[in-house]
Design a protein around this motif. Structure first.
Motif, mmCIF file in Angstrom:
data_model
loop_
_atom_site.group_PDB
_atom_site.id
_atom_site.type_symbol
_atom_site.label_atom_id
_atom_site.label_comp_id
_atom_site.label_asym_id
_atom_site.label_seq_id
_atom_site.Cartn_x
_atom_site.Cartn_y
_atom_site.Cartn_z
ATOM 1 N N GLY A 84 9.440 13.768 -2.746
ATOM 2 C CA GLY A 84 9.095 14.071 -1.558
ATOM 3 C C GLY A 84 8.513 12.657 -0.827
ATOM 4 O O GLY A 84 8.098 12.878 0.277
ATOM 5 N N ASP A 85 8.768 11.395 -1.368
ATOM 6 C CA ASP A 85 8.116 10.326 -0.827
ATOM 7 C C ASP A 85 9.177 9.764 0.013
ATOM 8 O O ASP A 85 10.174 9.067 -0.504
ATOM 9 C CB ASP A 85 7.688 9.311 -1.656
ATOM 10 C CG ASP A 85 7.056 8.176 -1.145
ATOM 11 O OD1 ASP A 85 6.966 8.159 -0.023
ATOM 12 O OD2 ASP A 85 6.534 6.971 -1.765
ATOM 13 N N PHE A 86 9.223 9.986 1.393
ATOM 14 C CA PHE A 86 10.441 9.652 2.126
ATOM 15 C C PHE A 86 10.033 8.411 3.007
ATOM 16 O O PHE A 86 10.568 7.910 4.171
ATOM 17 C CB PHE A 86 10.900 10.530 3.293
ATOM 18 C CG PHE A 86 11.451 11.686 2.321
ATOM 19 C CD1 PHE A 86 12.595 11.767 1.685
ATOM 20 C CD2 PHE A 86 10.890 12.976 2.246
ATOM 21 C CE1 PHE A 86 13.353 12.499 1.172
ATOM 22 C CE2 PHE A 86 11.445 13.947 1.665
ATOM 23 C CZ PHE A 86 12.641 13.770 0.997
ATOM 24 N N HIS A 87 9.072 7.605 2.633
ATOM 25 C CA HIS A 87 8.513 6.499 3.396
ATOM 26 C C HIS A 87 9.554 5.319 3.291
ATOM 27 O O HIS A 87 10.115 4.872 2.237
ATOM 28 C CB HIS A 87 7.278 5.889 3.052
ATOM 29 C CG HIS A 87 6.214 6.645 3.102
ATOM 30 N ND1 HIS A 87 5.524 7.532 2.268
ATOM 31 C CD2 HIS A 87 5.130 7.061 4.218
ATOM 32 C CE1 HIS A 87 4.429 8.503 2.706
ATOM 33 N NE2 HIS A 87 4.528 8.137 3.764
ATOM 34 N N LEU A 88 10.019 4.924 4.474
ATOM 35 C CA LEU A 88 10.754 3.644 4.484
ATOM 36 C C LEU A 88 10.312 2.408 4.687
ATOM 37 O O LEU A 88 10.988 1.417 5.003
ATOM 38 C CB LEU A 88 11.746 4.029 5.855
ATOM 39 C CG LEU A 88 12.531 5.427 5.476
ATOM 40 C CD1 LEU A 88 13.495 5.573 6.844
ATOM 41 C CD2 LEU A 88 13.581 5.182 4.182
ATOM 42 N N VAL A 89 8.977 2.264 4.637
ATOM 43 C CA VAL A 89 8.008 1.183 4.811
ATOM 44 C C VAL A 89 7.290 1.006 3.498
ATOM 45 O O VAL A 89 6.664 2.089 3.307
ATOM 46 C CB VAL A 89 7.289 0.712 6.123
ATOM 47 C CG1 VAL A 89 6.514 -0.350 6.008
ATOM 48 C CG2 VAL A 89 8.228 0.935 7.396
ATOM 49 N N THR A 90 7.517 -0.130 2.921
ATOM 50 C CA THR A 90 6.423 -0.196 1.642
ATOM 51 C C THR A 90 5.924 -1.534 1.701
ATOM 52 O O THR A 90 6.644 -2.681 2.267
ATOM 53 C CB THR A 90 7.560 -0.062 0.392
ATOM 54 O OG1 THR A 90 6.667 -0.424 -0.647
ATOM 55 C CG2 THR A 90 8.811 -1.158 0.590
ATOM 56 N N GLY A 91 4.816 -1.649 1.113
ATOM 57 C CA GLY A 91 3.980 -2.909 1.207
ATOM 58 C C GLY A 91 4.270 -3.575 -0.446
ATOM 59 O O GLY A 91 3.625 -4.493 -0.858
ATOM 60 N N ALA A 92 5.178 -3.062 -1.267
ATOM 61 C CA ALA A 92 5.514 -3.446 -2.639
ATOM 62 C C ALA A 92 6.125 -4.651 -2.504
ATOM 63 O O ALA A 92 6.007 -5.562 -3.507
ATOM 64 C CB ALA A 92 6.096 -2.450 -3.466
ATOM 65 N N LEU A 93 6.735 -4.964 -1.678
ATOM 66 C CA LEU A 93 7.590 -6.269 -1.366
ATOM 67 C C LEU A 93 7.032 -6.981 -0.014
ATOM 68 O O LEU A 93 6.648 -6.384 0.705
ATOM 69 C CB LEU A 93 9.011 -5.837 -1.104
ATOM 70 C CG LEU A 93 9.950 -5.637 -2.388
ATOM 71 C CD1 LEU A 93 11.197 -5.137 -1.984
ATOM 72 C CD2 LEU A 93 9.858 -6.513 -3.468
ATOM 73 N N ASN A 94 7.136 -8.235 -0.271
ATOM 74 C CA ASN A 94 6.492 -9.188 1.055
ATOM 75 C C ASN A 94 5.089 -8.680 1.387
ATOM 76 O O ASN A 94 4.847 -8.656 2.715
ATOM 77 C CB ASN A 94 7.444 -9.018 2.098
ATOM 78 C CG ASN A 94 7.422 -9.889 3.191
ATOM 79 O OD1 ASN A 94 6.915 -10.986 2.948
ATOM 80 N ND2 ASN A 94 7.598 -9.721 4.426
ATOM 81 N N ALA A 95 4.139 -8.683 0.261
ATOM 82 C CA ALA A 95 2.817 -8.288 0.659
ATOM 83 C C ALA A 95 2.126 -9.360 1.343
ATOM 84 O O ALA A 95 2.540 -10.511 1.092
ATOM 85 C CB ALA A 95 2.246 -8.100 -0.727
ATOM 86 N N PRO A 96 1.383 -9.016 2.324
ATOM 87 C CA PRO A 96 0.629 -7.825 2.658
ATOM 88 C C PRO A 96 1.427 -7.155 3.644
ATOM 89 O O PRO A 96 1.273 -6.007 4.191
ATOM 90 C CB PRO A 96 -0.710 -8.261 3.113
ATOM 91 C CG PRO A 96 -0.313 -9.643 3.641
ATOM 92 C CD PRO A 96 0.630 -10.127 2.713
ATOM 93 N N ASP A 97 2.414 -7.684 4.106
ATOM 94 C CA ASP A 97 3.046 -7.164 5.650
ATOM 95 C C ASP A 97 3.944 -6.025 5.147
ATOM 96 O O ASP A 97 3.934 -5.005 5.748
ATOM 97 C CB ASP A 97 3.804 -8.145 6.401
ATOM 98 C CG ASP A 97 3.143 -9.178 6.953
ATOM 99 O OD1 ASP A 97 1.726 -8.569 7.236
ATOM 100 O OD2 ASP A 97 3.371 -10.204 7.030
ATOM 101 N N GLY A 98 4.525 -6.005 3.869
ATOM 102 C CA GLY A 98 5.750 -5.202 3.773
ATOM 103 C C GLY A 98 7.024 -5.441 4.226
ATOM 104 O O GLY A 98 7.374 -6.194 4.878
ATOM 105 N N ILE A 99 7.798 -4.401 4.006
ATOM 106 C CA ILE A 99 9.410 -4.251 4.497
ATOM 107 C C ILE A 99 9.819 -3.208 5.106
ATOM 108 O O ILE A 99 9.187 -1.974 4.415
ATOM 109 C CB ILE A 99 10.200 -4.854 3.510
ATOM 110 C CG1 ILE A 99 10.372 -3.730 2.278
ATOM 111 C CG2 ILE A 99 9.837 -6.171 2.986
ATOM 112 C CD1 ILE A 99 11.432 -4.055 1.272
#
Length: 171
Positions: A84-99
């Motif tokens: 159920g997690d449909f987030h298309l922006v994540t902070g797990a890469l390119n922290a702290p901005d995210g991708i």
């Protein structure tokens, strides 16, 4: 009245109507050649990716291991859609901005399709299956290769040509 024997166009040799003209050899079942080509590509893909199958989690591509790691991350990230997690922006890469996950050349679509395999066996196995499947599918007739689609894959009967626009609208 005598009848002269029939001759060829040049008038030199008699025409033999009892023997049919030589026709080029035709394959009676074209799907057999398609199946042989597909089997060859599956075997070639298995040969090329044989190094993955012994230990997919412990093996990496020789020339580009970083891309493999990123692809496996995207395959694993796509399994979140099943929770159920449909987030298309994540902070797990390119922290702290995210991708933006869809803004990159990612494997999210393929990852969603192969999520059950990823959840059952892990991202390295899914990467190996996706890599071998891609190589095998590239040689399939009508796939991404330049060969024409096999008759079995067409949307119209074998005996007719492509359906006309009127018949497509009638469906």
């Amino acid at each position: 009245m005598t009848i002269a024997p029939q001759t060829d166009e040049a008038g030199t040799a008699p025409v033999d109507y009892a023997t049919p003209a030589a026709q080029p050899l035709r394959i009676r079942r074209p799907w057999i050649s398609d199946a042989v080509a597909c089997l060859f590509m599956v075997l070639a893909a298995a040969l090329v990716t044989k190094g993955f199958w012994a230990d997919p989690a412990g093996r990496a591509l020789g020339l580009n291991a970083n891309d493999q790691a990123l692809d496996e991350w995207f395959l694993a990230y796509a399994t979140r859609a099943y929770r159920g997690d449909f987030h298309l922006v994540t902070g797990a890469l390119n922290a702290p901005d995210g991708i933006n996950v869809l803004g990159n050349a990612s494997l999210v679509g393929l990852g969603v399709l192969l999520a059950p395999l990823t959840l059952a066996f892990g991202a390295p196995v899914t990467f190996a299956v996706a890599t071998a499947g891609n190589l095998a599918a590239n040689g399939a007739p009508g796939g991404t290769s330049s060969s024409p689609a096999p008759r079995a894959c067409t949307a119209w009967p074998r005996s007719s040509a492509a359906p006309s626009a009127a018949s497509r609208r009638a469906r």
